[in-house]
Scaffold this motif. Structure first.
Motif, PDB file in Angstrom:
ATOM      1  N   THR A 253       0.831  -1.203   0.000  1.00 19.98           N
ATOM      2  CA  THR A 253       0.000   0.000   0.000  1.00 19.98           C
ATOM      3  C   THR A 253       0.865   1.253   0.000  1.00 19.98           C
ATOM      4  N   ALA A 254       0.642   2.111  -0.971  1.00 21.78           N
ATOM      5  CA  ALA A 254       1.445   3.324  -1.123  1.00 21.78           C
ATOM      6  C   ALA A 254       0.921   4.111  -2.322  1.00 21.78           C
ATOM      7  N   VAL A 255       1.437   5.316  -2.466  1.00 21.92           N
ATOM      8  CA  VAL A 255       1.263   6.056  -3.717  1.00 21.92           C
ATOM      9  C   VAL A 255       2.424   5.662  -4.617  1.00 21.92           C
ATOM     10  N   TYR A 256       2.099   5.261  -5.829  1.00 15.05           N
ATOM     11  CA  TYR A 256       3.104   4.812  -6.790  1.00 15.05           C
ATOM     12  C   TYR A 256       3.341   5.894  -7.837  1.00 15.05           C
ATOM     13  N   TYR A 257       4.605   6.141  -8.104  1.00 16.98           N
ATOM     14  CA  TYR A 257       5.010   7.165  -9.047  1.00 16.98           C
ATOM     15  C   TYR A 257       5.872   6.557 -10.149  1.00 16.98           C
ATOM     16  N   CYS A 258       5.721   7.049 -11.364  1.00 12.45           N
ATOM     17  CA  CYS A 258       6.687   6.727 -12.398  1.00 12.45           C
ATOM     18  C   CYS A 258       7.567   7.952 -12.621  1.00 12.45           C
ATOM     19  N   ALA A 259       8.794   7.687 -13.026  1.00  7.35           N
ATOM     20  CA  ALA A 259       9.766   8.757 -13.183  1.00  7.35           C
ATOM     21  C   ALA A 259      10.743   8.395 -14.294  1.00  7.35           C
ATOM     22  N   ALA A 260      11.388   9.417 -14.846  1.00  5.44           N
ATOM     23  CA  ALA A 260      12.310   9.218 -15.953  1.00  5.44           C
ATOM     24  C   ALA A 260      13.696   9.723 -15.595  1.00  5.44           C
TER      25      ALA A 260
ATOM     26  N   GLY B 119      17.734  10.281 -17.247  1.00  4.28           N
ATOM     27  CA  GLY B 119      18.575  10.303 -18.428  1.00  4.28           C
ATOM     28  C   GLY B 119      19.850   9.496 -18.272  1.00  4.28           C
ATOM     29  N   SER B 120      20.046   8.910 -17.102  1.00  6.46           N
ATOM     30  CA  SER B 120      21.212   8.075 -16.866  1.00  6.46           C
ATOM     31  C   SER B 120      21.131   6.795 -17.678  1.00  6.46           C
ATOM     32  N   TYR B 121      22.267   6.155 -17.842  1.00  3.37           N
ATOM     33  CA  TYR B 121      22.283   4.895 -18.585  1.00  3.37           C
ATOM     34  C   TYR B 121      21.511   3.818 -17.832  1.00  3.37           C
ATOM     35  N   TYR B 122      21.645   3.833 -16.510  1.00  2.00           N
ATOM     36  CA  TYR B 122      20.952   2.867 -15.661  1.00  2.00           C
ATOM     37  C   TYR B 122      20.777   3.526 -14.313  1.00  2.00           C
ATOM     38  N   ALA B 123      19.580   3.601 -13.815  1.00  4.24           N
ATOM     39  CA  ALA B 123      19.300   4.405 -12.626  1.00  4.24           C
ATOM     40  C   ALA B 123      18.448   3.647 -11.637  1.00  4.24           C
ATOM     41  N   THR B 124      18.959   3.535 -10.405  1.00  7.18           N
ATOM     42  CA  THR B 124      18.178   2.929  -9.327  1.00  7.18           C
ATOM     43  C   THR B 124      18.057   3.841  -8.123  1.00  7.18           C
ATOM     44  N   ARG B 125      18.660   5.007  -8.192  1.00  7.60           N
ATOM     45  CA  ARG B 125      18.594   5.956  -7.085  1.00  7.60           C
ATOM     46  C   ARG B 125      17.625   7.076  -7.395  1.00  7.60           C
ATOM     47  N   LEU B 126      16.883   7.486  -6.426  1.00  6.87           N
ATOM     48  CA  LEU B 126      15.867   8.524  -6.589  1.00  6.87           C
ATOM     49  C   LEU B 126      16.460   9.788  -7.183  1.00  6.87           C
ATOM     50  N   ALA B 127      17.668  10.157  -6.750  1.00 10.48           N
ATOM     51  CA  ALA B 127      18.282  11.414  -7.185  1.00 10.48           C
ATOM     52  C   ALA B 127      18.615  11.428  -8.677  1.00 10.48           C
ATOM     53  N   GLU B 128      18.622  10.264  -9.304  1.00 11.82           N
ATOM     54  CA  GLU B 128      18.942  10.195 -10.729  1.00 11.82           C
ATOM     55  C   GLU B 128      17.743  10.485 -11.622  1.00 11.82           C
ATOM     56  N   TYR B 129      16.578  10.590 -11.035  1.00 11.27           N
ATOM     57  CA  TYR B 129      15.359  10.773 -11.819  1.00 11.27           C
ATOM     58  C   TYR B 129      14.958  12.243 -11.848  1.00 11.27           C
ATOM     59  N   ILE B 130      14.675  12.726 -13.061  1.00  9.82           N
ATOM     60  CA  ILE B 130      14.457  14.162 -13.229  1.00  9.82           C
ATOM     61  C   ILE B 130      13.017  14.523 -13.561  1.00  9.82           C
ATOM     62  N   TYR B 131      12.268  13.601 -14.124  1.00 16.20           N
ATOM     63  CA  TYR B 131      10.868  13.865 -14.435  1.00 16.20           C
ATOM     64  C   TYR B 131      10.002  12.901 -13.642  1.00 16.20           C
ATOM     65  N   TRP B 132       8.933  13.451 -13.043  1.00 13.52           N
ATOM     66  CA  TRP B 132       8.075  12.657 -12.164  1.00 13.52           C
ATOM     67  C   TRP B 132       6.615  12.818 -12.550  1.00 13.52           C
ATOM     68  N   GLY B 133       5.878  11.723 -12.428  1.00 11.83           N
ATOM     69  CA  GLY B 133       4.435  11.768 -12.589  1.00 11.83           C
ATOM     70  C   GLY B 133       3.768  12.138 -11.281  1.00 11.83           C
ATOM     71  N   GLN B 134       2.447  12.194 -11.300  1.00 15.31           N
ATOM     72  CA  GLN B 134       1.701  12.696 -10.156  1.00 15.31           C
ATOM     73  C   GLN B 134       1.368  11.622  -9.131  1.00 15.31           C
ATOM     74  N   GLY B 135       1.528  10.366  -9.460  1.00 15.67           N
ATOM     75  CA  GLY B 135       1.258   9.293  -8.509  1.00 15.67           C
ATOM     76  C   GLY B 135      -0.131   8.719  -8.623  1.00 15.67           C
ATOM     77  N   THR B 136      -0.234   7.442  -8.298  1.00 15.98           N
ATOM     78  CA  THR B 136      -1.519   6.756  -8.255  1.00 15.98           C
ATOM     79  C   THR B 136      -1.558   5.905  -6.988  1.00 15.98           C
ATOM     80  N   GLN B 137      -2.676   5.946  -6.288  1.00 18.76           N
ATOM     81  CA  GLN B 137      -2.793   5.267  -4.997  1.00 18.76           C
ATOM     82  C   GLN B 137      -3.095   3.790  -5.190  1.00 18.76           C
ATOM     83  N   VAL B 138      -2.326   2.972  -4.499  1.00 13.57           N
ATOM     84  CA  VAL B 138      -2.585   1.537  -4.436  1.00 13.57           C
ATOM     85  C   VAL B 138      -2.844   1.178  -2.982  1.00 13.57           C
ATOM     86  N   THR B 139      -3.992   0.584  -2.723  1.00 13.32           N
ATOM     87  CA  THR B 139      -4.351   0.171  -1.372  1.00 13.32           C
ATOM     88  C   THR B 139      -4.676  -1.313  -1.387  1.00 13.32           C
TER      89      THR B 139
END
Length: 122
Positions: free
Chosen positions: A90-97, A99-119
């Protein structure tokens, strides 16, 4: 540049959901796409990420074997199939983009969506 996440909802434990992320205003295949989630009172965490050509994917240990990420660059879409859902998902889920070759850290993501709630609750 816009990312729009959708597909969240209220489900019972053990059920499935598929989240979708629609990208607009940029070329999707130039970016790694990640799914993150944030539960109340907790930090935002990465759930999964997929490389530009979908040849590499990453999953947090908590979702391995239950979630599957995929992308369709022609449709500017990225998906997160979530199976065997648990209350702790359960959480709000966000997608993000990123430009790194491979990114697993939050700080590497520059564009974010608004989120969708999953309960997930019985």
């Amino acid at each position: 540049v816009q990312l729009q996440a959708s597909g969240g909802g209220l489900v019972q434990p053990g059920e499935s959901l598929r989240l979708s992320c629609l990208a607009s205003g940029f070329t999707l295949d130039d970016y790694v796409i990640g799914w993150f989630r944030q539960a109340p009172g907790r930090e935002r965490e990465i759930v999964s990420a997929i490389s530009r050509t979908a040849n590499t994917s990453y999953y947090a240990d908590s979702v391995k074997g239950r979630f599957a990420i995929s992308r369709d660059n022609a449709k500017n879409m990225v998906y997160l199939q979530m199976n065997s859902l648990k209350p702790e998902d359960t959480a709000v889920y966000y997608c993000a983009a990123s430009g790194s070759y491979y990114a697993t850290r939050l700080a590497e993501y520059i564009y974010w969506g608004q989120g969708t709630q999953v309960t997930v609750s019985s």
